[in-house]
Design a protein around this motif. Structure first.
Motif, PDB file in Angstrom:
ATOM      1  N   PRO A   1      11.668  12.142  -8.019  1.00  0.00           N
ATOM      2  CA  PRO A   1      10.580  13.032  -8.429  1.00  0.00           C
ATOM      3  C   PRO A   1       9.332  12.263  -8.852  1.00  0.00           C
ATOM      4  CG  PRO A   1      12.660  13.711  -9.435  1.00  0.00           C
ATOM      5  CD  PRO A   1      12.900  12.399  -8.790  1.00  0.00           C
ATOM      6  N   GLY A   2       8.204  12.653  -8.321  1.00  0.00           N
ATOM      7  CA  GLY A   2       6.930  12.059  -8.687  1.00  0.00           C
ATOM      8  C   GLY A   2       6.584  10.783  -7.957  1.00  0.00           C
ATOM      9  N   HIS A   3       7.536  10.192  -7.258  1.00  0.00           N
ATOM     10  CA  HIS A   3       7.263   8.914  -6.604  1.00  0.00           C
ATOM     11  C   HIS A   3       6.258   9.048  -5.467  1.00  0.00           C
ATOM     12  CE1 HIS A   3      11.397   7.188  -8.100  1.00  0.00           C
ATOM     13  NE2 HIS A   3      10.507   7.325  -9.065  1.00  0.00           N
ATOM     14  N   ASP A   4       6.189  10.240  -4.873  1.00  0.00           N
ATOM     15  CA  ASP A   4       5.231  10.432  -3.778  1.00  0.00           C
ATOM     16  C   ASP A   4       3.790  10.327  -4.266  1.00  0.00           C
ATOM     17  OD1 ASP A   4       5.670  12.795  -5.272  1.00  0.00           O
ATOM     18  OD2 ASP A   4       4.941  14.052  -3.641  1.00  0.00           O
ATOM     19  N   ARG A   5       3.570  10.544  -5.567  1.00  0.00           N
ATOM     20  CA  ARG A   5       2.209  10.420  -6.111  1.00  0.00           C
ATOM     21  C   ARG A   5       1.839   8.964  -6.364  1.00  0.00           C
ATOM     22  NH1 ARG A   5       4.241  14.547  -9.362  1.00  0.00           N
ATOM     23  NH2 ARG A   5       3.984  13.350 -11.292  1.00  0.00           N
ATOM     24  N   ILE A   6       2.814   8.092  -6.307  1.00  0.00           N
ATOM     25  CA  ILE A   6       2.570   6.656  -6.388  1.00  0.00           C
ATOM     26  C   ILE A   6       2.532   6.043  -4.990  1.00  0.00           C
ATOM     27  CG2 ILE A   6       3.541   4.442  -7.148  1.00  0.00           C
ATOM     28  CD1 ILE A   6       2.287   6.049  -9.408  1.00  0.00           C
ATOM     29  N   LEU A   7       3.484   6.440  -4.170  1.00  0.00           N
ATOM     30  CA  LEU A   7       3.586   5.902  -2.807  1.00  0.00           C
ATOM     31  C   LEU A   7       2.765   6.761  -1.846  1.00  0.00           C
ATOM     32  CD1 LEU A   7       7.409   5.144  -2.864  1.00  0.00           C
ATOM     33  CD2 LEU A   7       5.542   3.497  -3.159  1.00  0.00           C
ATOM     34  N   THR A   8       1.496   6.917  -2.138  1.00  0.00           N
ATOM     35  CA  THR A   8       0.617   7.719  -1.281  1.00  0.00           C
ATOM     36  C   THR A   8       0.309   6.960   0.008  1.00  0.00           C
ATOM     37  OG1 THR A   8      -1.385   6.786  -2.259  1.00  0.00           O
ATOM     38  CG2 THR A   8      -0.451   8.755  -3.320  1.00  0.00           C
ATOM     39  N   PRO A   9      -0.091   7.667   1.073  1.00  0.00           N
ATOM     40  CA  PRO A   9      -0.456   6.970   2.312  1.00  0.00           C
ATOM     41  C   PRO A   9      -1.515   5.895   2.084  1.00  0.00           C
ATOM     42  CG  PRO A   9      -0.248   9.322   2.717  1.00  0.00           C
ATOM     43  CD  PRO A   9      -0.136   9.133   1.239  1.00  0.00           C
ATOM     44  N   GLU A  10      -2.497   6.193   1.239  1.00  0.00           N
ATOM     45  CA  GLU A  10      -3.570   5.218   0.983  1.00  0.00           C
ATOM     46  C   GLU A  10      -3.038   3.991   0.241  1.00  0.00           C
ATOM     47  OE1 GLU A  10      -5.108   9.316   1.452  1.00  0.00           O
ATOM     48  OE2 GLU A  10      -3.609   8.402   0.113  1.00  0.00           O
ATOM     49  N   ALA A  11      -2.141   4.231  -0.717  1.00  0.00           N
ATOM     50  CA  ALA A  11      -1.572   3.104  -1.458  1.00  0.00           C
ATOM     51  C   ALA A  11      -0.724   2.227  -0.548  1.00  0.00           C
ATOM     52  CB  ALA A  11      -0.730   3.616  -2.621  1.00  0.00           C
ATOM     53  N   LEU A  12      -0.013   2.827   0.382  1.00  0.00           N
ATOM     54  CA  LEU A  12       0.834   2.062   1.294  1.00  0.00           C
ATOM     55  C   LEU A  12       0.003   1.252   2.284  1.00  0.00           C
ATOM     56  CD1 LEU A  12       3.692   4.656   1.948  1.00  0.00           C
ATOM     57  CD2 LEU A  12       3.729   2.638   0.452  1.00  0.00           C
ATOM     58  N   VAL A  13      -1.151   1.763   2.667  1.00  0.00           N
ATOM     59  CA  VAL A  13      -2.069   0.976   3.498  1.00  0.00           C
ATOM     60  C   VAL A  13      -2.595  -0.220   2.700  1.00  0.00           C
ATOM     61  CG1 VAL A  13      -4.334   1.007   4.624  1.00  0.00           C
ATOM     62  CG2 VAL A  13      -2.722   2.865   5.029  1.00  0.00           C
ATOM     63  N   PHE A  14      -2.923   0.020   1.440  1.00  0.00           N
ATOM     64  CA  PHE A  14      -3.411  -1.043   0.557  1.00  0.00           C
ATOM     65  C   PHE A  14      -2.351  -2.142   0.410  1.00  0.00           C
ATOM     66  CE2 PHE A  14      -4.060  -2.660  -3.858  1.00  0.00           C
ATOM     67  CZ  PHE A  14      -5.331  -3.219  -3.685  1.00  0.00           C
ATOM     68  N   LEU A  15      -1.087  -1.746   0.178  1.00  0.00           N
ATOM     69  CA  LEU A  15      -0.006  -2.727   0.058  1.00  0.00           C
ATOM     70  C   LEU A  15       0.158  -3.522   1.352  1.00  0.00           C
ATOM     71  CD1 LEU A  15       2.867  -0.850  -1.848  1.00  0.00           C
ATOM     72  CD2 LEU A  15       1.176  -2.453  -2.767  1.00  0.00           C
ATOM     73  N   ALA A  16       0.105  -2.835   2.485  1.00  0.00           N
ATOM     74  CA  ALA A  16       0.272  -3.517   3.768  1.00  0.00           C
ATOM     75  C   ALA A  16      -0.806  -4.572   3.968  1.00  0.00           C
ATOM     76  CB  ALA A  16       0.248  -2.506   4.910  1.00  0.00           C
ATOM     77  N   GLY A  17      -2.030  -4.243   3.546  1.00  0.00           N
ATOM     78  CA  GLY A  17      -3.114  -5.207   3.671  1.00  0.00           C
ATOM     79  C   GLY A  17      -2.871  -6.454   2.846  1.00  0.00           C
ATOM     80  N   LEU A  18      -2.372  -6.291   1.621  1.00  0.00           N
ATOM     81  CA  LEU A  18      -2.058  -7.439   0.778  1.00  0.00           C
ATOM     82  C   LEU A  18      -0.973  -8.300   1.411  1.00  0.00           C
ATOM     83  CD1 LEU A  18      -2.025  -5.863  -2.816  1.00  0.00           C
ATOM     84  CD2 LEU A  18      -3.834  -7.259  -1.784  1.00  0.00           C
ATOM     85  N   HIS A  19       0.059  -7.655   1.926  1.00  0.00           N
ATOM     86  CA  HIS A  19       1.167  -8.397   2.532  1.00  0.00           C
ATOM     87  C   HIS A  19       0.688  -9.191   3.741  1.00  0.00           C
ATOM     88  CE1 HIS A  19       5.329  -9.183   3.898  1.00  0.00           C
ATOM     89  NE2 HIS A  19       4.812  -9.045   5.108  1.00  0.00           N
ATOM     90  N   ARG A  20      -0.023  -8.551   4.637  1.00  0.00           N
ATOM     91  CA  ARG A  20      -0.429  -9.234   5.874  1.00  0.00           C
ATOM     92  C   ARG A  20      -1.393 -10.386   5.599  1.00  0.00           C
ATOM     93  NH1 ARG A  20      -0.616  -3.564   7.996  1.00  0.00           N
ATOM     94  NH2 ARG A  20       1.345  -3.316   9.135  1.00  0.00           N
ATOM     95  N   ARG A  21      -2.169 -10.250   4.574  1.00  0.00           N
ATOM     96  CA  ARG A  21      -3.158 -11.277   4.275  1.00  0.00           C
ATOM     97  C   ARG A  21      -2.570 -12.460   3.499  1.00  0.00           C
ATOM     98  NH1 ARG A  21      -9.213 -10.174   1.761  1.00  0.00           N
ATOM     99  NH2 ARG A  21      -9.831 -12.373   1.598  1.00  0.00           N
ATOM    100  N   PHE A  22      -1.574 -12.206   2.649  1.00  0.00           N
ATOM    101  CA  PHE A  22      -1.165 -13.242   1.700  1.00  0.00           C
ATOM    102  C   PHE A  22       0.291 -13.679   1.768  1.00  0.00           C
ATOM    103  CE2 PHE A  22      -4.806 -11.109  -0.409  1.00  0.00           C
ATOM    104  CZ  PHE A  22      -5.656 -12.216  -0.465  1.00  0.00           C
ATOM    105  N   ASP A  23       1.165 -12.958   2.488  1.00  0.00           N
ATOM    106  CA  ASP A  23       2.587 -13.288   2.354  1.00  0.00           C
ATOM    107  C   ASP A  23       2.959 -14.595   3.032  1.00  0.00           C
ATOM    108  OD1 ASP A  23       5.017 -12.207   1.092  1.00  0.00           O
ATOM    109  OD2 ASP A  23       5.831 -12.371   3.122  1.00  0.00           O
TER     110      ASP A  23
END
Length: 532
Positions: A21-43
C-alpha cells in the motif's frame, strides 16, 4: 527557484519485487525514469570502484599496509576549505540516529536533538517493504503530515522545533535486487538517494533544508567524487541550485582515514563535515588487516576510543576537518536506558557522559546517540563545554599522527565471556536482521550491523590465526565456537525474542562465514539474499 529541465523519455527502472500500500506513490513512472538515468550514468563507475577495493584488499592480504597516498600530497598540503556551511547545520551538538521506521522518525524529530540521521543503512534491514515504507515516512515527515497511532491507541505527531533531517543511503557495495535497469540490479545507494531526492529535494531546498545526506562506507576519494557527480547530476535533473545538496561523510573504514583531506576536497562544494563512525571503523580495521597476525585486537569491550589507534584516528579527524572549515562529528553512544535498575542505569549513563566529555574536550563539534533519552545527557555535556554552536576554532595543531599510529594494535585480552558475547550478538543480530529488524537492543546496548560485524570478524580472527588464548590460557578453537553457537541458537529459538523464528538460518550463515578460509567482506551481502 530553478525550473526542472525537460527530461528525455527513457526506459524506466523495472520493479522486480512485491509492492504494498502506498508504494505506487513512491515508485511513480517519473521516479523510475530518474532512477534509470542515475544507474545508466554512474553504475559502471561504481562497479569499477568496488573492483579497486578488492584489488587494494588483495595487496593488504599479501602483506602491504595502508598508508597516505603519494599522488595526493598536494591536496593534503594545499590551502583550501569547503564551501559555506548552511545555517541549519551550524549547530550539530547532538544528533540522533535510527531506522526509517515511522514511529522512530517522529520520536527522533521530537527528541530535542539538533539533527536526526534517518538511516537506510546499518540500522535498517533492507527488505523491499522496509525501504519503500521508509521513503513514504520521510516524504510525509518532509511534508509535515507524518502521524502514527500505536496498537494501544497512542498518537504520535511532530511538534515544536523538530531536528534537521539528514538521510543516510546504503553504501556503494549494497545492491537493490528488487529494482533493475537493463536487467541489472540497481545500487542500493542510488535507489535510496534517488527516491528521496526525487520526492523531497525541491521542498527541502525551498526551505533551505538541503537536502542533506550522510555518506557511508567509503574507502577512497574517488568514491567521494562519484557521490559529488551523482548529486550534481540530480541537482541538474531536478532543476536545483548547484551545491544545495550537502554531505557529511562517515570515516568508518581504515583506508579512508588516510584520505580524509582528499575526501573533503572531492566534495568541497558540498561537504559539511566528517564523522567518527567508530564501530564500523573497528570492523574495517579487523577486515583490512585480516591477513596480519600481528594486528589482532582484544575483545570488543576493551577496544575503546581511548586506545591509541582510535585516539589517533579521532584527533586526526578533528584536525583535518577544522583545517578545512568542516565539522568533526563524534561517535555513537550505543547505551540505552536500563529500566528497573537505577544503579545499572546510572553506570550506563556515566559511561555516556565520560565519552561525550572526551569528545567535546578533544574538539568535536557534536556527537551521536541512539536513544532519545540520551539526548539531554549528551547535550548537557556539550552545552557546558561548547557554549558556541561549534568548535571550528579548535585547530588541534598539537596533533601529529603517523601511519604506524593509525594501524597500531592495542593490548588487551580475550575472556570466555567476551568470546561468548560475540557469538550471541552476531547470532541474535543476524536473526533479527533476517526477520526485517535492523536495530536490536541486546544487553542494554543498541546493536546494529556495525557491531554485529565486529563480533563476527573478531570470532573469525581469533579462530583462524591460531595460538590465541583466553585469559585462563585455554586455547580458542572451533569446537568452542560450534558449542557456543548451538547453545545460543537453542536459547534464541525458544526465547520468543526478535529473530527467534530465523535462529537456525542465522546460525547456519554465521557458521559458514566463521569457518570460511577468508573473512567475508560484509555479513549483509550473503544475508541479503535471504531477505524478503
Amino acid at each position: 527557484m530553478a525550473v526542472p529541465k525537460e527530461r528525455v523519455v527513457t526506459q524506466p527502472a523495472r520493479i522486480e519485487g512485491q509492492t504494498g500500500p502506498g508504494h505506487d506513490r513512491i515508485l511513480t513512472p517519473e521516479a523510475l525514469v530518474f532512477l534509470a538515468g542515475l544507474h545508466r550514468r554512474f553504475d559502471t563507475r561504481r562497479l569499477a570502484l568496488l573492483a579497486a577495493r578488492r584489488e587494494r584488499q588483495a595487496r593488504y592480504d599479501a602483506g602491504a599496509l595502508p598508508d597516505f597516498r603519494a599522488d595526493t600530497a598536494e591536496i593534503r598540503s594545499g590551502k583550501w576549505t569547503v564551501a559555506r556551511i548552511p545555517a541549519a547545520l551550524q549547530d550539530r551538538r547532538v544528533e540522533i540516529t535510527g531506522p526509517v521506521e515511522r514511529k522512530m522518525i517522529i520520536n527522533a524529530l521530537n527528541s530535542g536533538a539538533k539533527v536526526f540521521m534517518a538511516d537506510f543503512e546499518d540500522s535498517s534491514a533492507p527488505t523491499f517493504a522496509n525501504q519503500l515504507d521508509g521513503q513514504i515516512n520521510l516524504r510525509d515527515a518532509v511534508n509535515g503530515n507524518i502521524e502514527f497511532t500505536s496498537p494501544e491507541g497512542k498518537q504520535y505527531r511532530i511538534s515544536g522545533n523538530p531536528a534537521v533531517l539528514v538521510v543516510r543511503p546504503r553504501g556503494w557495495h549494497l545492491p537493490e535486487r528488487h529494482i533493475t535497469v537493463d536487467g541489472e540490479p540497481m545500487a542500493g545507494a542510488l535507489v535510496d538517494f534517488g527516491l528521496y531526492a526525487f520526492h523531497n529535494a525541491r521542498t527541502l531546498q525551498a526551505r533551505d533544508r538541503g537536502p542533506y545526506f550522510y555518506l557511508p562506507k567509503m574507502e577512497a576519494m574517488e568514491e567521494a567524487a562519484l557521490w559529488d557527480d551523482v548529486m550534481s547530476a540530480a541537482e541538474d535533473e531536478l532543476g536545483l541550485p548547484s551545491g544545495c545538496m550537502k554531505a557529511t561523510v562517515l570515516i568508518e573504514t581504515l583506508p579512508a582515514v588516510f584520505q580524509m583531506h582528499e575526501i573533503l576536497h572531492a566534495l568541497r562544494n558540498r561537504a559539511v563535515g566528517l564523522n567518527c563512525g567508530r564501530w564500523d571503523y573497528i570492523f574495517s580495521y579487523l577486515k583490512t588487516l585480516r591477513g596480519h597476525r600481528d594486528r589482532l585486537l582484544p575483545e570488543r569491550g576493551q577496544v575503546l576510543m581511548t586506545v591509541p589507534f582510535l585516539k589517533a584516528y579521532s584527533e586526526l579527524l578533528i584536525q583535518t576537518c577544522h583545517r578545512r572549515g568542516a565539522f568533526a562529528m563524534g561517535g555513537m553512544a550505543a547505551q540505552i536506558p536500563i529500566k528497573g535498575d537505577e544503579v545499572a542505569n546510572e553506570a550506563a549513563m556515566a559511561k555516556v557522559r565520560a565519552d561525550k566529555l572526551r569528545e567535546v574536550q578533544a574538539g568535536h563539534d557534536g556527537t551521536w546517540v541512539a536513544h532519545p533519552a540520551l539526548v539531554p545527557v549528551a547535550q548537557e555535556i556539550f552545552d557546558k563545554y561548547m557554549p558556541s554552536p561549534n568548535q571550528l576554532n579548535v585547530e588541534r595543531a598539537d596533533v601529529k599522527v603517523t601511519r604506524d599510529q593509525l594501524i597500531a594494535p592495542c593490548s588487551g585480552s580475550i575472556s570466555r565471556a567476551g568470546f561468548d558475547n560475540n557469538v550471541e550478538v552476531a547470532l541474535r543480530y543476524t536473526a533479527s536482521w533476517l526477520d526485517g529488524q535492523g536495530c536490536v537492543p541486546i544487553h542494554h546496548l543498541m546493536e546494529d550491523a556495525a557491531t554485529a560485524e565486529i563480533a563476527r570478524a573478531q570470532l573469525w580472527q581469533w579462530l583462524h590465526h591460531g595460538s590465541v588464548e583466553f585469559t585462563d590460557h585455554a586455547p580458542i578453537n572451533f569446537a568452542l565456537f560450534d558449542h557456543a553457537l548451538v547453545t545460543h541458537t537453542h536459547r534464541l529459538r525458544e526465547s520468543g525474542l526478535p529473530g527467534a523464528a530465523r535462529a537456525d538460518e542465522a546460525a547456519a550463515l554465521l557458521a559458514s562465514l566463521t569457518h570460511a578460509d577468508q573473512l567475508g567482506d560484509f555479513l549483509t551481502l550473503p544475508a541479503y539474499d535471504r531477505l524478503a
